[in-house]
Design a protein around this motif. Structure first.
Motif, PDB file in Angstrom:
ATOM      1  N   ASP A 225       0.829  -1.206   0.000  1.00 36.39           N
ATOM      2  CA  ASP A 225       0.000   0.000   0.000  1.00 36.39           C
ATOM      3  C   ASP A 225       0.863   1.256   0.000  1.00 36.39           C
ATOM      4  OD1 ASP A 225      -2.704   1.253   0.324  1.00 36.39           O
ATOM      5  OD2 ASP A 225      -1.792   1.969   2.193  1.00 36.39           O
ATOM      6  N   THR A 226       2.048   1.185   0.632  1.00 42.49           N
ATOM      7  CA  THR A 226       2.923   2.358   0.752  1.00 42.49           C
ATOM      8  C   THR A 226       3.858   2.505  -0.442  1.00 42.49           C
ATOM      9  OG1 THR A 226       2.897   2.100   3.161  1.00 42.49           O
ATOM     10  CG2 THR A 226       4.614   3.501   2.229  1.00 42.49           C
ATOM     11  N   LEU A 227       4.451   1.398  -0.881  1.00 43.23           N
ATOM     12  CA  LEU A 227       5.504   1.461  -1.891  1.00 43.23           C
ATOM     13  C   LEU A 227       5.057   0.989  -3.267  1.00 43.23           C
ATOM     14  CD1 LEU A 227       8.483   0.089   0.237  1.00 43.23           C
ATOM     15  CD2 LEU A 227       7.816   2.475  -0.161  1.00 43.23           C
ATOM     16  N   GLY A 228       3.876   0.410  -3.341  1.00 44.71           N
ATOM     17  CA  GLY A 228       3.384  -0.060  -4.633  1.00 44.71           C
ATOM     18  C   GLY A 228       3.124  -1.552  -4.627  1.00 44.71           C
ATOM     19  N   GLY A 229       2.230  -1.956  -5.450  1.00 44.13           N
ATOM     20  CA  GLY A 229       1.832  -3.357  -5.483  1.00 44.13           C
ATOM     21  C   GLY A 229       2.907  -4.293  -5.959  1.00 44.13           C
ATOM     22  N   HIS A 230       3.990  -3.757  -6.484  1.00 43.30           N
ATOM     23  CA  HIS A 230       5.045  -4.641  -6.998  1.00 43.30           C
ATOM     24  C   HIS A 230       6.042  -5.054  -5.912  1.00 43.30           C
ATOM     25  CE1 HIS A 230       6.707  -0.597  -7.064  1.00 43.30           C
ATOM     26  NE2 HIS A 230       7.938  -1.104  -7.201  1.00 43.30           N
ATOM     27  N   THR A 250       7.358  -0.439  11.536  1.00 40.03           N
ATOM     28  CA  THR A 250       7.067  -0.781  10.145  1.00 40.03           C
ATOM     29  C   THR A 250       6.736   0.465   9.335  1.00 40.03           C
ATOM     30  OG1 THR A 250       6.227  -2.950  10.844  1.00 40.03           O
ATOM     31  CG2 THR A 250       5.580  -2.171   8.650  1.00 40.03           C
ATOM     32  N   VAL A 251       5.875   1.305   9.890  1.00 42.47           N
ATOM     33  CA  VAL A 251       5.490   2.543   9.183  1.00 42.47           C
ATOM     34  C   VAL A 251       6.697   3.454   9.004  1.00 42.47           C
ATOM     35  CG1 VAL A 251       4.127   4.655   9.389  1.00 42.47           C
ATOM     36  CG2 VAL A 251       3.087   2.440   9.892  1.00 42.47           C
ATOM     37  N   GLU A 252       7.520   3.588  10.041  1.00 51.86           N
ATOM     38  CA  GLU A 252       8.700   4.434   9.952  1.00 51.86           C
ATOM     39  C   GLU A 252       9.680   3.913   8.901  1.00 51.86           C
ATOM     40  OE1 GLU A 252      10.070   7.382  11.519  1.00 51.86           O
ATOM     41  OE2 GLU A 252       7.892   7.593  11.565  1.00 51.86           O
ATOM     42  N   LEU A 253       9.887   2.623   8.885  1.00 54.35           N
ATOM     43  CA  LEU A 253      10.840   2.046   7.939  1.00 54.35           C
ATOM     44  C   LEU A 253      10.329   2.184   6.509  1.00 54.35           C
ATOM     45  CD1 LEU A 253      13.467   0.652   7.446  1.00 54.35           C
ATOM     46  CD2 LEU A 253      12.406  -1.533   8.072  1.00 54.35           C
ATOM     47  N   LEU A 254       9.044   2.006   6.314  1.00 52.02           N
ATOM     48  CA  LEU A 254       8.481   2.187   4.967  1.00 52.02           C
ATOM     49  C   LEU A 254       8.580   3.648   4.534  1.00 52.02           C
ATOM     50  CD1 LEU A 254       5.342  -0.136   5.185  1.00 52.02           C
ATOM     51  CD2 LEU A 254       7.357  -0.454   3.727  1.00 52.02           C
ATOM     52  N   ALA A 255       8.391   4.579   5.455  1.00 53.66           N
ATOM     53  CA  ALA A 255       8.514   5.997   5.088  1.00 53.66           C
ATOM     54  C   ALA A 255       9.938   6.310   4.662  1.00 53.66           C
ATOM     55  CB  ALA A 255       8.103   6.861   6.281  1.00 53.66           C
ATOM     56  N   LYS A 256      10.914   5.736   5.344  1.00 51.75           N
ATOM     57  CA  LYS A 256      12.314   5.966   4.972  1.00 51.75           C
ATOM     58  C   LYS A 256      12.621   5.343   3.613  1.00 51.75           C
ATOM     59  CE  LYS A 256      14.219   6.321   9.614  1.00 51.75           C
ATOM     60  NZ  LYS A 256      15.169   5.757  10.576  1.00 51.75           N
ATOM     61  N   ALA A 257      12.080   4.149   3.415  1.00 46.15           N
ATOM     62  CA  ALA A 257      12.291   3.499   2.119  1.00 46.15           C
ATOM     63  C   ALA A 257      11.688   4.329   0.990  1.00 46.15           C
ATOM     64  CB  ALA A 257      11.680   2.098   2.150  1.00 46.15           C
ATOM     65  N   ARG A 258      10.543   4.913   1.262  1.00 38.84           N
ATOM     66  CA  ARG A 258       9.918   5.761   0.244  1.00 38.84           C
ATOM     67  C   ARG A 258      10.730   7.032   0.029  1.00 38.84           C
ATOM     68  NH1 ARG A 258       4.255   7.311   2.084  1.00 38.84           N
ATOM     69  NH2 ARG A 258       5.562   8.505   3.524  1.00 38.84           N
ATOM     70  N   ASP A 259      11.224   7.628   1.116  1.00 39.99           N
ATOM     71  CA  ASP A 259      12.045   8.833   0.976  1.00 39.99           C
ATOM     72  C   ASP A 259      13.316   8.538   0.182  1.00 39.99           C
ATOM     73  OD1 ASP A 259      10.162  10.145   2.476  1.00 39.99           O
ATOM     74  OD2 ASP A 259      11.329  10.110   4.338  1.00 39.99           O
ATOM     75  N   MET A 261      13.524   6.354  -2.064  1.00 40.17           N
ATOM     76  CA  MET A 261      13.089   5.819  -3.365  1.00 40.17           C
ATOM     77  C   MET A 261      13.634   4.396  -3.557  1.00 40.17           C
ATOM     78  SD  MET A 261      13.463   9.271  -5.713  1.00 40.17           S
ATOM     79  CE  MET A 261      12.561   8.546  -7.073  1.00 40.17           C
ATOM     80  N   LEU A 262      13.551   3.620  -2.492  1.00 42.46           N
ATOM     81  CA  LEU A 262      14.054   2.257  -2.501  1.00 42.46           C
ATOM     82  C   LEU A 262      13.069   1.347  -3.233  1.00 42.46           C
ATOM     83  CD1 LEU A 262      16.577   0.921  -1.126  1.00 42.46           C
ATOM     84  CD2 LEU A 262      14.995   0.151   0.650  1.00 42.46           C
ATOM     85  N   GLU A 263      13.564   0.573  -4.167  1.00 42.37           N
ATOM     86  CA  GLU A 263      12.707  -0.357  -4.879  1.00 42.37           C
ATOM     87  C   GLU A 263      12.354  -1.524  -3.958  1.00 42.37           C
ATOM     88  OE1 GLU A 263      11.166  -0.817  -8.034  1.00 42.37           O
ATOM     89  OE2 GLU A 263      11.396   1.362  -7.833  1.00 42.37           O
ATOM     90  N   PRO A 264      11.070  -1.828  -3.799  1.00 42.46           N
ATOM     91  CA  PRO A 264      10.652  -2.889  -2.866  1.00 42.46           C
ATOM     92  C   PRO A 264      10.809  -4.285  -3.459  1.00 42.46           C
ATOM     93  CG  PRO A 264       8.722  -1.906  -3.871  1.00 42.46           C
ATOM     94  CD  PRO A 264       9.905  -1.162  -4.430  1.00 42.46           C
ATOM     95  N   VAL A 265      12.042  -4.620  -3.742  1.00 46.80           N
ATOM     96  CA  VAL A 265      12.303  -5.917  -4.359  1.00 46.80           C
ATOM     97  C   VAL A 265      13.412  -6.607  -3.573  1.00 46.80           C
ATOM     98  CG1 VAL A 265      11.556  -5.192  -6.666  1.00 46.80           C
ATOM     99  CG2 VAL A 265      13.951  -4.877  -5.969  1.00 46.80           C
ATOM    100  N   ALA A 266      13.636  -7.879  -3.922  1.00 45.74           N
ATOM    101  CA  ALA A 266      14.578  -8.695  -3.172  1.00 45.74           C
ATOM    102  C   ALA A 266      15.959  -8.077  -3.108  1.00 45.74           C
ATOM    103  CB  ALA A 266      14.648 -10.095  -3.791  1.00 45.74           C
ATOM    104  N   GLY A 274      19.700  -1.619   7.923  1.00 48.72           N
ATOM    105  CA  GLY A 274      20.412  -0.371   8.196  1.00 48.72           C
ATOM    106  C   GLY A 274      19.467   0.795   8.337  1.00 48.72           C
ATOM    107  N   LEU A 275      18.446   0.847   7.461  1.00 49.48           N
ATOM    108  CA  LEU A 275      17.463   1.928   7.563  1.00 49.48           C
ATOM    109  C   LEU A 275      16.676   1.827   8.868  1.00 49.48           C
ATOM    110  CD1 LEU A 275      15.951   2.177   3.958  1.00 49.48           C
ATOM    111  CD2 LEU A 275      17.420   3.840   5.115  1.00 49.48           C
ATOM    112  N   GLY A 276      16.338   0.606   9.286  1.00 50.64           N
ATOM    113  CA  GLY A 276      15.533   0.418  10.497  1.00 50.64           C
ATOM    114  C   GLY A 276      16.244   0.857  11.742  1.00 50.64           C
TER     115      GLY A 276
END
Length: 894
Positions: A225-230, A250-259, A261-266, A274-276
């Motif tokens: 929902d945060t980073l995209g369905g992919h 979880t919400v904080e880590l996803l916000a950082k990943a979005r900031d 522009m981290l691709e949500p892939v393997a 490291g981000l967490g």
């Protein structure tokens, strides 16, 4: 709100029940709902969702505990009630407070205390509980929902208020819904304290729900929902592993990943750990420091000031200018460390800027802990100065002074002492105690040290007698107390020792001090205390000698001032216990009063002398066949206690005294009502109080008189009424009343043993009031079948004591007992005399008993009908006469 369906459904059902109950106008259908879970598990978000779903139908009131605010009394209570009261006009607010605005408004910060006199803590708690009741009644169309987040960081006074409100509701039905969220206990709560109170609240809850971490599936759904369905499965699984399903992390880590522009892939999953690390603890501190020294200082100041983090105070604490504060706030907001306050206009009026807040308590804890200890201490000191400059009072400043290192600063001592006065005035003695204990470590100067110890002793008098004793003894051993304070400190020490069941030490402490006090009112005050607590002991070495010394001391007193009136009062009470002529007792009581009421300074709520003195006078009147005068005094006692907010043990004792009056008059149902109310009030204060003994004793006696023996036994068992007896005398005499109960139960041998124990204890002390301690009458009846000669001798001695006392009640009761041992003709004559005396007395129940005996002695149906009718008006069950048969004499109260 992923995976929070059951929790939200429980809240929705509770709100529906509350609204339906309010609409029906019946008993409240609210209750307590508890959510428990680890930090970051989503408690705050859950309460926010409950707020949104309830606000259209309910009045939602919110509060949050603060880690640095636990020492601020009534902090949560103010958060909850102030906004609700703001919706009413000033006259409506006063109506909601009833007669207790001056008592309660200071606790809520709505008015300054009307005086520096300490407020009764129990009275404040009960008054605030009643205020919430009335508020709920006024808001019936939109019933209140109280949402309290982080209640594990609540101040003790607010917790006690919630505990009082939820504990004292009839049937446990609440007119409000109380929703609490807190972290789990580190260990099982034991004894008094925050954890124990939270556990008690949870025990009363309609439901307690534990919040659990998100499952891997919910974490994956949140990621997509945060980073995209992919977002692929390896990425989502690593996200769940790093955060352990904690929603906040979880919400904080996803916000950082979005900031980032981290691709949500393997391929990116390895970066999540490291981000967490930057979402909490050291990583959060490092992230804060990256923003620069200005934002860091601003975050530190916010952690120290907490709810006082206004722009002006932040500027004063950090040394930053207004522009720098605004810029730093923007950076902290962008980093999701704080929520930005917003300013604006409402029409043409400026809206005050709200305090800066951290986005989550975890961040507040981490930031506060990251401030170097020396810097943090200095910031608390500067915060105290800034708050003082901004016009805040000593109480508001004191939480910062508690954190400052001792530095022999007499200004700090003075401000902490002033804060203690303010805390006492709002009914927060524990907060006052903390301030004074901290003042002692500063330390005070030589001329003030003993005074601070004295103030500390006074602050803990109602809540911790043992601590009071220690502090006051220390104060008396040091120089610095003038004569007046020294006398007052000794008097309070004596009271504390007595409340701590150390009557001998209390009497001794008063004697030692008055022996070295020059003649005058102060010396007489200490003498009164000495005689009070010597005479109040259940056992003493030379009771007759003490009574003789008291009589000699008071022989020439005229009641010229309060110290003389106090001694005369004690003398009148002692004369009552000794069974001296009632005419002399009444004369002494009249002399102790002014126009029939306690003199100014000797009233029921007077802090100098205490409530014992007017109580002694009223008790003496009651046992001198003057219940009319006793009732006037005791009715005023209840009124004075209620007005002053003294709704704990003092008010319980007031109802006990009224129960005594009605028992003496023979109005047994009214006596029972007041005594049961006295026990109810005493029970909510604690167990094993002195008032429990007196009230249980009188209630047992009243229930036996009514013929309700099983109920009397239940009371005796519930309050452990029996040996071992307390160190103080019981009113009326406890063993005498227990012996009466045992006789009514047919346990004759136990009754005889108990009554003989009463005889031994009282005779050696020269105490022969056969109405206050009726052991001779019941012992004579119990012994009549097996040892009639001894029984008759006891009855004749009782008549001699009754003749000395001279009241119609005592004479009638003694003659009725003696009639058991006379031949039929003499027995009738004795019973006729008994009836004449009792008819002239205020004792309607005893008159009914005597008429019943006379009816059976004469065979008069008319007299028996009169006896039954009189017994019915007294609320007593069917009477049977006293006879010399073994069966009847073993059951004198059947």
């Amino acid at each position: 709100m992923l995976e929070r369906g059951p929790e939200l459904a429980a809240a929705a059902h509770a709100v529906d029940e509350l609204v339906a109950g309010a609409a029906a106008g019946g008993p409240g259908r609210g209750g307590i709902l508890v959510y428990r879970g680890d930090a970051g598990i989503g408690k705050t978000a859950l309460l926010g969702e409950i707020h949104r779903t309830a606000r259209d139908r309910c009045t939602v009131l919110t509060a949050r505990g603060g880690e640095t605010l636990t020492s601020v009394p009534f902090h949560l209570t103010r958060q909850l009630l102030q906004p609700a009261l703001d919706g009413f006009a000033a006259d409506e607010v006063r109506q909601l407070f009833g007669d207790h605005f001056d008592l309660l408004a200071p606790a809520l910060g709505l008015a300054a205390p009307s005086s520096d006199a300490p407020a009764d803590p129990q009275g404040v708690l009960l008054g605030l509980a009643r205020l919430l009741d009335r508020l709920a009644d006024r808001l019936r169309d939109r019933p209140p929902v109280l949402l309290v987040d982080d209640i594990h960081w609540a101040d003790a006074e607010s917790l006690a208020w919630l505990d009082t409100f939820t504990r004292t509701r009839p049937g446990g039905r609440l007119p409000v819904l109380v929703v609490l969220a807190h972290r789990p206990f580190v260990r099982e709560p034991q004894g008094p304290g925050r954890a124990a109170t939270l556990a008690a609240l949870a025990d009363r809850a309609v439901l307690t729900l534990g919040l659990h971490a998100l499952t891997s599936g919910a974490t994956a759904a949140l990621a997509r929902d945060t980073l995209g369905g992919h977002a692929d499965e390896p990425f989502c699984r690593e996200l769940w592993t790093v955060t352990s399903g904690n929603p906040y992390e979880t919400v904080e880590l996803l916000a950082k990943a979005r900031d980032r522009m981290l691709e949500p892939v393997a391929g990116s999953a390895g970066l999540l750990r490291g981000l967490g690390a930057g979402a909490r603890g050291g990583g959060l501190v490092a992230r804060l420091e990256e923003l620069g020294s200005g934002p860091t200082r601003l975050a530190w100041a916010t952690a120290v000031l907490d709810t006082d983090s206004t722009p002006e105070l932040l500027e004063a604490l950090t040394g930053l200018g207004a522009k720098q504060v605004a810029e730093g706030t923007a950076l902290l907001r962008a980093a999701r460390i704080v929520t930005a306050p917003t300013s604006g206009r409402n029409g043409l009026a400026l809206v005050p800027v709200p305090p800066l807040e951290f986005t989550h308590p975890l961040i507040a804890t981490a930031v506060y802990g990251s401030v170097p200890p020396g810097v943090r201490t200095a910031m608390h000191g500067r915060a105290a100065w800034a708050l003082t400059q901004a016009g805040h009072g000593p109480a508001a400043v004191s939480r910062h002074l508690l954190e400052v290192h001792p530095d022999d600063d007499q200004d700090v001592v003075a401000r902490l002492r002033a804060a203690a006065v303010e805390h006492l005035a709002v009914g927060a003695p524990d907060a006052a105690r903390r301030c004074l204990e901290r003042a002692l470590t500063e330390p005070p100067g030589p001329d003030a040290y003993a005074r601070v110890l004295y103030e500390l002793g006074c602050a803990s008098l109602l809540t911790a007698p043992a601590s009071t004793v220690r502090h006051l003894r220390s104060a008396l051993e040091l120089p610095g107390l003038d004569d007046e304070l020294r006398i007052d400190a000794t008097y309070r020490l004596v009271q504390a020792l007595a409340h701590n069941n150390q009557l001998q030490e209390a009497a001794r402490a008063a004697a030692v001090e008055y022996a070295r006090t020059p003649p005058g009112t102060g010396r007489r005050r200490l003498q009164a205390a000495h005689f009070i607590y010597e005479g109040f002991q259940a056992a003493e070495e030379d009771g007759p000698g003490r009574s003789r010394r008291l009589a000699e001391l008071t022989a020439g007193l005229t009641g010229a001032d309060n110290s003389e009136r106090a001694l005369i009062t004690v003398r009148g009470f002692d004369a009552t216990m000794r069974g001296e002529p009632a005419t002399e007792v009444v004369r002494l009581c009249d002399l102790a009063l002014v126009d029939g009421v306690p003199a100014r300074g000797l009233g029921w709520t007077d802090p100098v002398w205490g409530f014992e003195l007017p109580a002694f006078t009223g008790i003496a009147y009651a046992f001198a066949d003057r219940p009319d005068r006793a009732e006037a005094l005791f009715t005023e006692a209840v009124r004075a206690f209620e007005i002053s907010g003294w709704s704990g043990a003092h008010l319980a004792f007031g109802h006990t005294l009224l129960g005594l009056v009605h028992r003496r008059r023979g109005d047994l149902p009214r006596a029972q009502h007041h005594l049961e109310e006295g026990l109810r009030l005493a029970d909510r204060v604690g167990d094993g109080l002195p008032v429990h003994w007196d009230t249980a004793c009188l209630l047992v006696d009243t229930l036996v008189a009514r013929g309700r023996i099983p109920e009397a036994r239940a009371v005796a068992d519930r309050y452990s009424f029996g040996p071992p007896w307390p160190g103080a005398i019981v009113l009326p005499d406890g063993p005498s009343v227990l012996g009466r109960l045992l006789l009514a139960e047919g346990r004759v041998d136990e009754a005889v043993s108990t009554l003989e124990g009463a005889a031994e204890a009282l005779t050696v002390r020269g105490r022969h009031h056969i109405v206050w301690a009726p052991w001779p009458l019941d012992l004579a009846r119990a012994l009549a079948p097996t040892d009639p000669k001894r029984a008759e001798r006891i009855a004749r001695e009782a008549l001699g004591h009754a003749e000395r006392l001279g009241t119609h009640t005592a004479l009638g009761e003694a003659l009725r007992c003696l009639a058991l041992f006379a031949d039929p003709d003499e027995s009738r004559r004795l019973l006729e005399r008994a009836v004449d005396h009792l008819a002239a007395s205020p004792s309607r129940y005893e008159e009914a008993r005597a008429r019943c005996d006379l009816a059976h002695a004469t065979g008069s149906a008319t007299t028996l009908a009169e006896a039954k009718a009189l017994a019915a008006t007294c609320g007593a069950d069917l009477l049977t006469p006293d006879t010399v048969t073994a069966r009847a004499s073993s059951h004198p109260r059947e």
